[in-house]
Scaffold this motif. Structure first.
Motif, PDB file in Angstrom:
ATOM      1  N   HIS A 186      -6.308   5.502  16.264  1.00 25.38           N
ATOM      2  CA  HIS A 186      -6.279   6.822  15.644  1.00 25.38           C
ATOM      3  C   HIS A 186      -6.599   7.924  16.653  1.00 25.38           C
ATOM      4  CE1 HIS A 186      -6.838   5.199  11.278  1.00 25.38           C
ATOM      5  NE2 HIS A 186      -5.815   4.648  11.915  1.00 25.38           N
ATOM      6  N   TYR A 226       2.433  -0.222  12.041  1.00 26.52           N
ATOM      7  CA  TYR A 226       1.172   0.450  11.699  1.00 26.52           C
ATOM      8  C   TYR A 226       1.112   1.836  12.341  1.00 26.52           C
ATOM      9  CZ  TYR A 226      -3.772   1.441  11.142  1.00 26.52           C
ATOM     10  OH  TYR A 226      -4.959   2.047  10.806  1.00 26.52           O
ATOM     11  N   TYR A 230       1.081   5.565  10.406  1.00 25.60           N
ATOM     12  CA  TYR A 230      -0.028   6.513  10.580  1.00 25.60           C
ATOM     13  C   TYR A 230       0.487   7.852  11.105  1.00 25.60           C
ATOM     14  CZ  TYR A 230      -4.526   8.450  11.962  1.00 25.60           C
ATOM     15  OH  TYR A 230      -5.617   9.270  12.098  1.00 25.60           O
ATOM     16  N   GLU A 233       2.004   9.862   8.300  1.00 29.26           N
ATOM     17  CA  GLU A 233       1.006  10.490   7.432  1.00 29.26           C
ATOM     18  C   GLU A 233       0.423  11.746   8.065  1.00 29.26           C
ATOM     19  OE1 GLU A 233       0.391   9.714   4.256  1.00 29.26           O
ATOM     20  OE2 GLU A 233       2.074   8.337   4.619  1.00 29.26           O
TER      21      GLU A 233
END
Length: 286
Positions: A186, A226, A230, A233
């Motif tokens: 992240h 993945y 992310y 989003e």
């Protein structure tokens, strides 16, 4: 599901067949499997690996497996219980291996990727397996107590250990810290090179091959899926906020240009970035 049981500490089976005689099954014991000849597919815990002459597989109790034989195959199965290696004194004193044979057999890494032997290792493994098969043929009653067989089996594990000398970190880090990994992903989502499998494997001290397998097993998707989910989003939040242009967002996420960014976004949402922003704004106002 068939579960095979074994009460002897060591059993050796050496045979060939055109179709595997058992459906998918598990065991109460450990099993080393060597392919003398033939080819086909080996399924372990729903993971498929093609097999060829010289391949070796390891199974621990409760692993589920079966063979789909495509060409008449000659196997040797070395089946043993934990009692065969007793308290570990013998294998530790042998100097052949540093990791307990039982611990070898339990490693998920060895079920999820095929053991790759060098040409020299293949010759050694074949000679060892032929010796074990010949001894078992001529002196089956002495198998469990034979020091010759014991050291031969240890030599098999010695070869496996040697193949994994570049996978030491993968063995020692079978389970990564998921929270640390997700935090790293992240934090570096804007830097594509930092969140590639080859970089992450170095960052977390694990082989690239095993990292990819571990990630899919733990997250139910591969790394790129993945990461892309992310990113989508985060991009959606920026489009909703309407504080940055499409060009600025594409630069922020390191796309080559706005066109590549729009194509990526539409591939996942079936809408262009501008369409998504307008649609979301209309919903909010209504």
């Amino acid at each position: 599901m068939i579960k095979l049981k074994q009460f002897q500490s060591l059993v050796i089976h050496d045979y060939a067949e055109e179709s595997f005689h058992l459906p998918s099954h598990s065991h109460t014991y450990y099993e080393l499997i060597y392919i003398f000849s033939g080819r086909g597919e080996h399924f372990v815990n729903s993971i498929k690996n093609k097999y060829f002459p010289g391949d070796v597989f390891v199974l621990s109790p409760n692993d589920e497996h079966y063979f789909d034989i495509m060409e008449y195959t000659h196997f040797i199965f070395i089946k043993f219980t934990e009692n065969y290696f007793q308290d570990g004194t013998q294998y530790k004193n042998s100097g052949l291996i540093k990791i307990s044979p039982v611990e070898f057999m339990k490693m998920k890494f060895l079920k999820e990727t095929k053991i790759e032997l060098s040409d020299t290792q293949k010759i050694l493994m074949k000679n060892i397996m032929e010796n074990i098969a010949n001894y078992n043929l001529k002196s089956p009653s002495n198998i469990m107590s034979s020091s010759i067989i014991y050291t031969h089996i240890l030599a098999v594990f010695g070869i496996i250990q040697e193949t994994m000398k570049n996978e030491t970190n993968a063995i020692q880090n079978q389970e990564l810290d998921k929270d640390s990994l997700i935090s790293f992903l992240h934090e570096n989502i804007y830097f594509p090179k930092k969140i590639r499998a080859d970089h992450l494997s170095g960052e977390f001290n694990i082989s690239t091959n095993y990292f990819s397998i571990w990630f899919k097993r733990n997250f139910g998707m591969n790394l790129s899926q993945y990461v892309n989910r992310y990113r989508i989003e985060l991009i959606k939040k920026r489009l909703i906020a309407n504080r940055k242009s499409i060009k600025e967002i594409s630069l922020e996420f390191n796309f080559a240009d706005a066109s590549h960014f729009s194509k990526f976004f539409k591939n996942y949402t079936r809408m262009s970035p501008s369409q998504y922003g307008i649609t979301t704004l209309d919903r909010t106002l209504s």
